[in-house]
Motif scaffolding. Structure first.
Motif, PDB file in Angstrom:
ATOM      1  N   PHE A 190       0.850  -1.194   0.000  1.00  0.00           N
ATOM      2  CA  PHE A 190       0.000   0.000   0.000  1.00  0.00           C
ATOM      3  C   PHE A 190       0.883   1.240   0.000  1.00  0.00           C
ATOM      4  O   PHE A 190       1.999   1.225   0.534  1.00  0.00           O
ATOM      5  N   ASN A 238      -4.073  -4.890  13.694  1.00  0.00           N
ATOM      6  CA  ASN A 238      -3.736  -3.643  13.006  1.00  0.00           C
ATOM      7  C   ASN A 238      -2.280  -3.281  13.229  1.00  0.00           C
ATOM      8  O   ASN A 238      -1.680  -3.636  14.251  1.00  0.00           O
ATOM      9  N   GLU A 249      -0.758   6.307   9.970  1.00  0.00           N
ATOM     10  CA  GLU A 249      -1.747   5.575   9.185  1.00  0.00           C
ATOM     11  C   GLU A 249      -2.036   4.221   9.830  1.00  0.00           C
ATOM     12  O   GLU A 249      -1.117   3.509  10.249  1.00  0.00           O
ATOM     13  N   TYR A 305      -3.404   0.474   9.352  1.00  0.00           N
ATOM     14  CA  TYR A 305      -3.610  -0.556   8.333  1.00  0.00           C
ATOM     15  C   TYR A 305      -4.130  -1.814   9.016  1.00  0.00           C
ATOM     16  O   TYR A 305      -3.568  -2.262  10.034  1.00  0.00           O
ATOM     17  N   ARG A 334      -6.243  -3.843   4.285  1.00  0.00           N
ATOM     18  CA  ARG A 334      -6.441  -2.519   3.683  1.00  0.00           C
ATOM     19  C   ARG A 334      -6.121  -1.412   4.690  1.00  0.00           C
ATOM     20  O   ARG A 334      -6.293  -1.596   5.897  1.00  0.00           O
ATOM     21  N   PRO A 335      -5.678  -0.241   4.193  1.00  0.00           N
ATOM     22  CA  PRO A 335      -5.557   0.944   5.057  1.00  0.00           C
ATOM     23  C   PRO A 335      -6.944   1.384   5.501  1.00  0.00           C
ATOM     24  O   PRO A 335      -7.890   1.380   4.704  1.00  0.00           O
ATOM     25  N   LYS A 336      -7.055   1.777   6.782  1.00  0.00           N
ATOM     26  CA  LYS A 336      -8.348   2.186   7.329  1.00  0.00           C
ATOM     27  C   LYS A 336      -8.503   3.700   7.412  1.00  0.00           C
ATOM     28  O   LYS A 336      -9.549   4.243   7.094  1.00  0.00           O
TER      29      LYS A 336
END
Length: 534
Positions: free
Chosen positions: A169, A187, A198, A200, A206-208
């Motif tokens: 990502f 996470n 950030e 993830y 996926r990035p949140k």
């Protein structure tokens, strides 16, 4: 007019022909009066420095370059640092610039900045970005072998397990260490130098969300219950507490100095930070976020907490002294003179024949040093053939894995300190080894724009797969990057040395006698991780 032109030309060529003879604070400084009225320092900065340090000098991939961060440097020292660079960091050398240009850019970054550096709770809230990306199953088999990788100039973070890449990502300027959220480790939190954090999701692939708690960030740390992430900021000087579920800011705490780093304890609800510019240690209650300060003899420039949460190992006097403090009283229990600033957060640990050790590289020195822990003592200085930045090991390798600023991988045997050298990729700089949690795989960063992540079999030292990467740097395995697992790794050392060859190795571990308290903790944690095995 012609006379003035001739005088200017004569002065110009005289200065550059005999440039080394001019004192930086003397003739080179006065020469600018004879030059055209251009802001050469600003021009040099915007050509060579702005990409890493920001147009307003507030820092991006590099730190802020404003007077508050440069007070300790005299002009001539700053010129030399710009000229020579910092080989162990992202800062290249600028030997191609003239002394005059170096003086001008040094003077430019010493000038005050007419800028408001406040970054309050509302600004932090307003910076939050929530991503709406599709979920994907990463297929993680064992969280203990998960390994985020930072591809610095590629602007990406990879998620790896074993020899495979599970995801990538985009995220630029990653800095300060990727942190896993406990207890589930679903996470990770990824900080960037320019102030972002950030979140993830390893569970959702996926990035949140991301939020900007700082203009320029030092590091991020999580409370041991996983409920809060705390960012320490160099600009402005503050600490920001964020809820890990929503990433919303809960509290902004003003600081009065330049934070070295903030690290959490796993044994109690407490975090510790130091100032690089003040002789103070701060202890943060990670439930209330109240801070208790203790004065010490001199500022701590770099430090780590030992694997059992009992001691703080630190450097002072710009790397001239290694000092060990009792973590409860903050009284020094050991100190030893040395040369060359150690990179303590890049230290590595192991157990051998009843003793615990750590090794550390030293900035701009062609060696590592080995130290005995708990019966604190200097052990050995080992020449590695160049100034490196990282030393790493794992119980399932007999070696310390070290970079030395070249294409060489230096392997130092932990038993007799003999040296073996290998070249992962000919002609390309190697930096930083990391291991899978079980030690089966070793990951090497080839630190070039046309670099790679090399995945090796730790036992055979053979390459298994190579992945192209643009300046890959840090790698953060779940087990090897979380201090709470270090006693368990020592337990694996004890197992390998004392019980592995037994017919009943687990029973052998259970029946070990005459162990000191650190060995007892190590054996306990090892057995807890292997519960049900024979």
């Amino acid at each position: 007019m012609r006379v003035h032109t001739k005088i200017f030309t004569l002065l110009f060529f005289t200065f550059f022909a005999f440039e080394p003879l001019f004192a930086i604070d003397g003739a080179a400084g006065h020469m600018v009066e004879a030059m055209p009225k251009r802001n050469i320092g600003k021009e040099v900065y915007e050509t060579h420095c702005m990409v890493c340090h920001h147009k307003d000098r507030i820092g991006i991939a590099g730190p802020p370059l404003i007077p508050a961060f440069l007070r300790k440097y005299k002009l001539k020292d700053l010129v030399e640092k710009i000229r020579n660079g910092f080989p162990q960091t992202l800062m290249p050398s600028y030997e191609f610039l003239s002394t005059w240009e170096l003086v001008q850019v040094a003077r430019y970054i010493k000038r005050p900045v007419d800028k408001d550096f406040t970054w309050d709770k509302q600004k932090i809230k307003d910076s939050k970005v929530v991503f709406d990306l599709p979920k994907k199953d990463l297929g993680i088999k064992n969280i203990e072998n998960v390994l985020p990788v930072v591809e610095r100039d590629g602007g990406k973070v990879w998620i790896m397990e074993d020899e495979k890449i599970l995801d990538k990502f985009p995220l630029k300027n990653v800095h300060g260490g990727i942190k896993y959220q406990f207890p589930e480790a679903e996470n990770i939190f990824v900080p960037t130098r320019d102030g972002w954090v950030e979140k993830y999701s390893l569970k959702e692939g996926r990035p949140k969300a991301k939020i900007r708690p700082c203009i320029n960030l030092r590091n991020v740390s999580l409370t041991r219950d996983g409920k809060y992430a705390i960012a320490t900021c160099l600009l402005p000087e503050q600490m920001v507490v964020m809820d890990t579920k929503t990433l919303s800011p809960q509290k902004v705490i003003a600081l009065d100095g330049k934070v070295s780093a903030l690290y959490e304890l796993y044994s109690k609800d407490e975090m510790i930070f130091t100032y690089r510019d003040k002789p103070v240690v701060g202890k943060v209650d990670s439930k209330t976020f109240n801070i208790d300060y203790t004065k010490i003899k001199e500022p701590i420039e770099d430090f780590f907490i030992d694997p059992f949460d009992k001691y703080l190992i630190a450097t002072a006097r710009r790397g001239k002294v290694l000092r060990v403090y009792d973590i409860d009283t903050l009284k020094p229990v050991f100190e030893h003179a040395m040369e060359g600033m150690p990179h303590l957060f890049s230290a590595t640990y192991w157990y051998k024949d009843g003793n615990f050790y750590f090794a550390t590289p030293h900035l701009r020195k062609p060696y590592i040093t080995v130290w005995k822990m708990y019966d604190w003592a200097f052990q050995k200085q080992i020449d590695i053939g160049g100034d490196g930045f990282f030393v790493k090991t794992h119980p399932n390798t007999p070696y310390l894995w070290i970079d030395n600023g070249t294409d060489e991988l230096v392997l130092v045997n932990k038993n007799d300190y003999t040296i073996k050298k290998m070249v992962p990729v000919k002609g390309k700089q190697y930096i930083h080894a990391e291991f899978s949690g079980d030690g089966k795989y070793t990951y090497l960063s080839i630190y070039e724009h046309d670099g790679s992540i090399e995945v090796w079999d730790t036992k055979t030292l053979k390459e298994l797969v190579s992945y192209p990467a643009d300046i890959p740097v840090g790698k953060y395995n779940f087990i090897n990057k979380n201090r709470q697992f270090y006693p368990r790794l020592f337990g694996l050392d004890i197992y390998n040395q004392r019980c592995k060859k037994s017919d009943k190795p687990i029973e052998c571990m259970q029946n070990l006698k005459d162990l000191n308290k650190y060995e007892q903790k190590s054996v306990h944690d090892f057995l807890a991780a292997h519960k049900g095995e024979k």
